[in-house]
Design an enzyme around this catalytic site. Structure first.
Site, short mmCIF file in Angstrom:
data_model
loop_
_atom_site.label_atom_id
_atom_site.label_comp_id
_atom_site.label_asym_id
_atom_site.label_seq_id
_atom_site.Cartn_x
_atom_site.Cartn_y
_atom_site.Cartn_z
N ARG A 106 0.87 -1.18 0.00
CA ARG A 106 0.00 0.00 0.00
C ARG A 106 0.90 1.22 0.00
NH1 ARG A 106 -5.45 1.39 3.30
NH2 ARG A 106 -6.13 -0.05 1.68
N HIS A 133 -6.87 0.41 -6.90
CA HIS A 133 -7.18 -0.38 -5.71
C HIS A 133 -7.83 -1.70 -6.19
CE1 HIS A 133 -7.66 -1.39 -1.65
NE2 HIS A 133 -8.56 -0.51 -1.25
N GLN A 136 -9.85 -4.12 -3.85
CA GLN A 136 -11.19 -3.61 -3.55
C GLN A 136 -12.16 -3.96 -4.67
OE1 GLN A 136 -12.14 -1.72 -0.64
NE2 GLN A 136 -14.10 -2.35 -1.47
N ASP A 228 -17.28 7.07 -2.48
CA ASP A 228 -16.07 6.97 -1.66
C ASP A 228 -15.81 8.36 -1.10
OD1 ASP A 228 -13.62 6.20 -0.55
OD2 ASP A 228 -12.53 6.19 -2.46
N CYS A 267 -16.35 1.57 -0.37
CA CYS A 267 -15.18 0.76 -0.01
C CYS A 267 -14.86 0.84 1.48
CB CYS A 267 -13.97 1.22 -0.83
SG CYS A 267 -13.58 2.96 -0.59
N ARG A 295 -13.49 -8.69 0.95
CA ARG A 295 -12.07 -8.40 0.70
C ARG A 295 -11.24 -9.67 0.95
NH1 ARG A 295 -10.07 -3.28 0.88
NH2 ARG A 295 -8.17 -4.39 0.26
N1 CP Z 1 -11.29 -0.19 1.77
C1 CP Z 1 -10.06 -0.26 2.30
O1 CP Z 1 -9.06 -0.47 1.57
O2 CP Z 1 -10.01 -0.09 3.64
P1 CP Z 1 -8.71 0.07 4.54
O3 CP Z 1 -8.11 1.42 4.20
O4 CP Z 1 -9.21 0.00 5.95
O5 CP Z 1 -7.76 -1.03 4.21
N1 NVA Z 2 -9.93 6.64 -2.11
C1 NVA Z 2 -9.59 6.24 -0.77
C2 NVA Z 2 -9.84 4.80 -0.56
C3 NVA Z 2 -9.57 4.27 0.81
C4 NVA Z 2 -9.79 2.79 0.94
C5 NVA Z 2 -8.14 6.57 -0.48
O1 NVA Z 2 -7.29 6.35 -1.36
O2 NVA Z 2 -7.85 7.07 0.60
#
Ligand code: CP
Ligand code: NVA
Length: 322
Positions: A106, A133, A136, A228, A267, A295
């Site tokens: 990440r 992502h 997701q 989102d 998400c 997930r």
């Molecule tokens: N939706 C998602 O990726 O959640 P987290 O940021 O909690 O991993």
């Molecule tokens: N668009 C958001 C998604 C979080 C799961 C971000 O990147 O912060």
């Protein structure tokens, strides 16, 4: 050949099967089926997950899912490892490849997860970057498959920012031939290259990709509405952005334009009161916690697929769904 998952269209050819097996794997596991419970394609393999940003769902679903597949997870928080201090992404990747059977990452810049994959001898899964992502999207399409008897004719609407989550959602919908309509305020449109990739895939599969600036137009007669946060991780300095999203909240009035059996997706984490109201989040048509659970199942299927195609095929044979 080492397979990676940087964006969801990296698994375009096998996406439907990956999702079907995730659905089946979940069902068999919940029924306590011995085969599912004892299926261990990771077989003592260590899987390392690097996080530059916080996470609840991704971290826990990977840790639990890796354990369930017989492997063991190593969570590597960026402040605790040398990456970003004195060591490059490429060197980190080559070192970790000597110990691990797969890596998840990440990160902020999408180029960094691409770089990790470029130097890796083992599969790399993007666990969220500023552009994509894919984990997701796999869970999201699995959830749609569970809630609709058939995905034929399902219309998905996105209302909000043209961000990482939308990018993989639109690609994934196109991969399954599902129409996607997105309403985005001017200036926050999805990346042009992702839109082009989506249109190319949708054209092959006979589905539509429709862009608008009008949330009501996007959700009219839709089966699913997805939103989102308006400000993603890494954009905390862009508070002024919020003003552009006036009228883009998913609320009771907006969903009244949808089909009666409408579903709400997010998400998570959600900013209640900003992009969505409590009324929608807590409604019986909200399927956000199914998405969160899925997930894990979707990632287990993706991991089995990427780590060992042979094991993945065996999984299908064992379950009688190959
Ligand atoms: N939706 C998602 O990726 O959640 P987290 O940021 O909690 O991993
Ligand atoms: N668009 C958001 C998604 C979080 C799961 C971000 O990147 O912060």
């Amino acid at each position: 050949m080492t397979r990676h998952l940087l964006a969801i269209d990296d698994v375009e050819d096998d996406f439907e099967m990956i999702l079907k097996w995730a659905v089946e794997f979940k069902r068999l596991w919940k029924e306590g089926d011995d085969v599912a419970v004892n299926f261990m394609p990771l077989d003592t393999m260590a899987v390392g997950s690097i996080y530059e940003k916080p996470s609840t769902r991704t971290r826990v679903s990977f840790e639990v899912g890796i354990n369930r597949l017989g492997g063991y997870p190593l969570t590597l928080l960026k402040n605790d490892i040398q990456l970003g201090k004195s060591e490059t992404v490429g060197d980190t990747s080559q070192v970790l490849s000597r110990f691990l059977g797969a890596m998840t990452y990440r990160c902020f810049a999408h180029a960094d997860v691409a770089e990790l994959a470029n130097y890796a001898d083992v599969p790399v899964l993007n666990a969220l970057s500023d552009k994509h992502h894919p984990c997701q999207a796999a869970a999201d399409l699995m959830t749609i498959m569970e809630h609709f008897i058939s995905t034929d004719g399902v219309k998905v609407a996105w209302v909000g920012d043209g961000n990482n989550v939308l990018h993989d959602l639109m690609l994934a919908c196109a991969m399954l031939g599902i129409d996607i309509h997105y309403a985005i305020p001017e200036g926050y449109e999805p990346a042009e290259d992702v839109v082009k990739r989506t249109i190319d895939i949708a054209t092959k599969n006979g589905s539509k990709v429709i862009a608008t600036n009008d949330p009501v137009e996007a959700v009219s007669d839709a089966d699913v509405v997805y939103t989102d946060v308006f400000i993603s991780m890494g954009e905390e300095h862009m508070k002024d952005k919020m003003a552009s999203f006036d009228g883009f909240q998913v609320n009771e009035k907006l969903v009244s334009h949808m089909n009666d059996e409408w579903k709400f997706m997010h998400c998570l984490p959600a900013h209640r009161g900003d992009e969505v109201t409590d009324w929608v989040m807590d409604h019986e048509n909200s399927i956000v916690f199914d998405q969160a659970e899925n997930r894990m199942w979707a990632q287990m299927s993706l991991l089995a697929y990427l780590v060992s195609f042979e094991a993945w095929e065996t999984m299908g044979e064992f379950m009688g769904i190959g």
